[in-house]
Design an enzyme around this catalytic site. Structure first.
Site, mmCIF file in Angstrom:
data_model
loop_
_atom_site.group_PDB
_atom_site.id
_atom_site.type_symbol
_atom_site.label_atom_id
_atom_site.label_comp_id
_atom_site.label_asym_id
_atom_site.label_seq_id
_atom_site.Cartn_x
_atom_site.Cartn_y
_atom_site.Cartn_z
ATOM 1 N N ASP A 10 0.701 -1.273 0.077
ATOM 2 C CA ASP A 10 -0.312 -0.130 0.532
ATOM 3 C C ASP A 10 0.782 1.079 -0.109
ATOM 4 O O ASP A 10 2.082 0.947 0.085
ATOM 5 C CB ASP A 10 -0.882 -0.082 1.691
ATOM 6 C CG ASP A 10 -1.973 1.481 1.150
ATOM 7 O OD1 ASP A 10 -2.797 1.896 0.289
ATOM 8 O OD2 ASP A 10 -1.790 1.806 2.708
ATOM 9 N N SER A 11 0.370 2.600 -0.267
ATOM 10 C CA SER A 11 1.259 3.637 0.058
ATOM 11 C C SER A 11 1.979 4.027 1.849
ATOM 12 O O SER A 11 2.371 4.503 1.671
ATOM 13 C CB SER A 11 0.541 4.795 -0.309
ATOM 14 O OG SER A 11 -0.910 4.549 0.366
ATOM 15 N N CYS A 73 -4.170 -1.685 -2.197
ATOM 16 C CA CYS A 73 -4.573 -0.575 -2.670
ATOM 17 C C CYS A 73 -5.309 0.208 -2.915
ATOM 18 O O CYS A 73 -5.311 -0.531 -4.431
ATOM 19 C CB CYS A 73 -3.232 0.316 -2.518
ATOM 20 S SG CYS A 73 -2.868 2.429 -2.988
ATOM 21 N N GLU A 153 -1.845 8.802 7.685
ATOM 22 C CA GLU A 153 -0.612 8.779 8.105
ATOM 23 C C GLU A 153 0.235 9.248 9.061
ATOM 24 O O GLU A 153 1.263 9.225 9.321
ATOM 25 C CB GLU A 153 -0.065 8.878 7.249
ATOM 26 C CG GLU A 153 -0.114 7.860 5.655
ATOM 27 C CD GLU A 153 0.160 6.707 5.534
ATOM 28 O OE1 GLU A 153 1.645 6.734 5.677
ATOM 29 O OE2 GLU A 153 -0.509 5.821 5.942
ATOM 30 N N CYS A 187 -11.456 3.118 0.236
ATOM 31 C CA CYS A 187 -9.559 3.049 0.754
ATOM 32 C C CYS A 187 -9.231 2.740 1.324
ATOM 33 O O CYS A 187 -9.512 2.359 2.615
ATOM 34 C CB CYS A 187 -9.533 4.898 0.237
ATOM 35 S SG CYS A 187 -7.448 5.622 1.051
ATOM 36 N N HIS A 189 -7.113 2.559 3.310
ATOM 37 C CA HIS A 189 -6.887 3.423 4.520
ATOM 38 C C HIS A 189 -8.212 4.072 5.834
ATOM 39 O O HIS A 189 -8.345 3.798 7.206
ATOM 40 C CB HIS A 189 -6.432 5.048 4.320
ATOM 41 C CG HIS A 189 -4.613 4.911 4.434
ATOM 42 N ND1 HIS A 189 -4.198 4.461 2.953
ATOM 43 C CD2 HIS A 189 -3.442 5.609 4.905
ATOM 44 C CE1 HIS A 189 -2.808 5.549 2.995
ATOM 45 N NE2 HIS A 189 -3.097 5.382 4.186
HETATM 46 N N1 DGL Z 1 -4.871 3.327 0.845
HETATM 47 C C1 DGL Z 1 -4.074 3.504 -0.396
HETATM 48 C C2 DGL Z 1 -5.658 3.225 -1.520
HETATM 49 O O1 DGL Z 1 -6.055 2.635 -1.058
HETATM 50 C C3 DGL Z 1 -3.810 4.569 -0.280
HETATM 51 C C4 DGL Z 1 -4.136 6.229 0.205
HETATM 52 C C5 DGL Z 1 -3.710 7.015 -0.117
HETATM 53 O O2 DGL Z 1 -2.199 7.180 -0.677
HETATM 54 O O3 DGL Z 1 -3.533 8.289 -1.659
HETATM 55 O O4 DGL Z 1 -6.357 3.624 -1.897
#
Ligand code: DGL
Length: 271
Positions: A10-11, A73, A153, A187, A189
């Protein structure tokens, strides 16, 4: 049987929502997790940028001899899936969007499904396409939620945090007005701040966790290839990130509730 680890990326911290589900559902599986924290957030990036970043991540995971890749992600899944499959050289690559769309289609009573996601995921239209394949009559509202990933984050996940509450309220407003009965947290996150999102959405909406939904697809893909690990032993856990190692370990530990230890910081550009 294949005891090699699963590669997950993931990011940043978001993919830990998939890790949490994997550890719960298949504790025998080993994994290598990569958070590309040097390049987070992904949500404001272009498709060519996301293709390049996702390629680095796949090449890094391949260098760790993984047996499959879970793209935890949504933004990479939505924008770079074909390139990632090419980069993976025959390894199974499982994204998060189809699994989340399927979970939502099963839940949606009225057929009004909202998707909370990053700007790049919303722009791709990937969720609308995946949902309409399953429910052609569905009405879909996709809402970009750009403030949530930077808050997560930086560790601002307390539901009482005013900035988080304000952002969640801003994104929830159109979803309430639309009358959704199902909301995809599109997402990975967002489940980390699920409490704040739920409070803003109000009662009566079923939430889908895209990272958790993808784990069933991943395990089914491994089983079909006779590549599940050894169910009699506990899997190993390795964590890598590309910047801010200590913050990644600290916030990851808070979210998972077990220690995220021995995080290795790598230069992702080298892969
Ligand atoms: N967690 C990621 C997603 O599911 C990336 C979120 C990001 O870095 O903007 O899209």
């Amino acid at each position: 049987m294949d005891t090699r680890p699963i590669g997950i990326f993931d990011s940043g911290l978001g993919g830990l929502t998939a890790v949490r589900a994997l550890v719960r559902e298949a504790p025998w599986e080993s994994f290598v997790y990569l958070g590309d924290t040097a390049n987070a957030p992904y949500g404001d990036k272009t498709r060519p940028e996301l293709t390049a970043l996702s390629g680095h991540n796949i090449r890094f995971l391949r260098s760790r001899d993984v047996k499959a890749v879970l793209v935890a992600c949504n933004t990479s899944t939505a924008n770079a899936m074909d390139a990632m499959v090419r980069e993976a050289g025959g390894l199974p690559v499982v994204g998060v969007i189809r699994a989340a769309a399927r979970a939502a289609a099963e839940l949606a009573g009225s057929g009004r499904i909202a998707v909370m996601a990053t700007a790049a995921t919303v722009r791709s239209g990937a969720y609308e396409r995946a949902i309409r394949e399953l429910l052609p009559e569905a009405e879909v509202l996709a809402v970009a939620c750009p403030e949530l990933v930077p808050l997560v984050e930086s560790g601002r996940t307390d539901p009482a945090d005013p900035a988080l509450g304000r952002a969640a309220e801003e994104y929830a407003g159109p979803i309430r007005a639309f009358g959704a009965d199902t909301v995809i947290l599109g997402c990975t996150h967002y489940p980390i701040v699920r409490e704040a999102i739920e409070a803003a959405l109000g009662p009566g909406m079923a939430l889908v966790d895209s990272g958790a939904a993808s784990v069933g697809t991943l395990l089914a893909a491994l089983e079909a290839r006779n590549a599940l690990g050894d169910k009699k032993s506990a899997g190993t856990r390795q964590f890598f990130c590309s910047a801010r190692r200590e913050a990644f370990a600290r916030h990851g530990t808070t979210f998972l509730g077990w220690p995220v230890e021995n995080v290795t910081e790598i230069d992702i550009e080298r892969y």
